[in-house]
Design a protein around this motif. Structure first.
Motif: not given
Length: 339
Positions: A18-20, A108-113
């Motif tokens: 997701x970051x990429x 969403x990225x923060x929740x995955x982390x």
């Protein structure tokens, strides 16, 4: 839960994808390249599919926790925004949709982390069994709680055994529970085995803390030394049947939250069950206290209200400790008032 059942993709891997993707999205928005919209859709659909697969592979004990619920909601918001890409007439409209999606994808990225770093998820990846949470309804735990309480009411109040015998039996049970708690602290392997064997009635928060059963026996034993038999019978009923009713109704049908672990529906159920039980005990089951007429109804309402407040207002502490220790003095005072 064996390590073989761990998800094929971890949150960290999806987080990196997701970051990429977000970096690529930033470049395309800056370049205003409308032909890249289909590429965005394909990339995002792959990430969303992997995220849904991750959620589907988690055990119920993790899925019922807030961290998984927040991840699911963040994924749903992203998918709703992604659907707005379709049918955009102009690049300007598409850019606005992508910019909105970008903010939600970062969430969403923060929740995955956060899920990746959560201790329970790490335990799950290592093959350890995760015990249920407070919000997950355990029918075995509730049945054990209610049946134990009803047996205690019969054994203490109506079996014919003297209070001395009952007290010594309770002292023996509490001593055994307290000894087990000490052994669990000094032997991680014993603690692990006990948690596996008792997973039907234990919660994750009890893995490294005192169990609710030990609190329950300690609180009831203390009441036996302080209050008369009639008070203890009602307090025992409130702690077992009333608390179980609140937990079952609140978990299954609770929609209106009064606090993080308190629902209006569960609170009303606790009050109704405590009121009816107190009404029957005071009318037919007590030895030295028999109120009549309005005194019976007012006593039952006041006692049930005290138990309900003890159950719903002190969630920082264990219910099996707060309900008996707070409701028994109220019941005793109401008995003195209506005697």
């Amino acid at each position: 839960m064996s390590a073989a059942l761990a998800p094929s993709l971890t949150p960290l891997e999806i987080h990196e994808d997701l970051r990429r993707f977000l970096l690529y999205l930033e470049e395309q928005i800056a370049a205003a390249n409308q032909s890249a919209a289909e590429t965005f859709q394909r990339e995002w659909q792959g990430i969303a599919q992997r995220a849904r697969g991750l959620l589907g592979s988690l055990p119920r004990e993790i899925l019922h926790r807030n961290i998984s619920e927040e991840l699911r909601l963040a994924l749903e918001r992203c998918e709703q925004s992604a659907r707005l890409w379709y049918g955009k007439v102009s690049w300007e409209d598409l850019v606005q949709s992508l910019q909105k999606f970008r903010l939600q994808a970062k969430e969403l990225s923060l929740n995955l982390g956060s899920l990746q770093d959560h201790p329970l998820f790490q335990s799950f990846l290592q093959g350890q069994r995760v015990l249920p949470s407070r919000t997950q309804l355990q029918w075995g735990r509730k049945a054990f709680h209610v049946l134990t309480g009803l047996f205690g009411i019969w054994f203490y109040g109506y079996s014919g055994f003297s209070e001395t015998v009952v007290t010594w039996v309770l002292i023996g049970c509490f001593s055994g529970a307290a000894t087990t708690e000490l052994l669990r602290r000094f032997s991680p392997e014993l603690n692990r085995r006990i948690c596996i064997r008792m997973r039907g009635i234990m919660r994750e928060r009890e893995r490294h803390k005192i169990s609710s059963a030990t609190y329950f026996m300690g609180a009831i034993l203390l009441l036996f030394f302080i209050f008369p038999r009639d008070v203890n019978l009602i307090a025992l009923y409130f702690t077992t049947v009333g608390d179980a009713a609140a937990g079952i109704v609140g978990s299954r049908w609770g929609r209106h939250r009064l606090a993080p672990h308190v629902s209006l529906e569960g609170t009303l159920a606790a009050f109704a069950i405590c009121f009816l039980g107190c009404l029957l005990l005071a009318a037919y089951g007590l030895e030295s206290f028999r109120p009549q007429g309005w005194d019976l109804w007012l006593f039952s309402i006041g006692s049930a209200l005290a138990a309900t407040l003890a159950e719903s207002c002190f969630k920082r502490f264990d219910d099996n400790l707060t309900i008996p220790l707070l409701s028994a003095p109220a019941v005793y005072l109401l008995m003195r008032l209506f005697s």
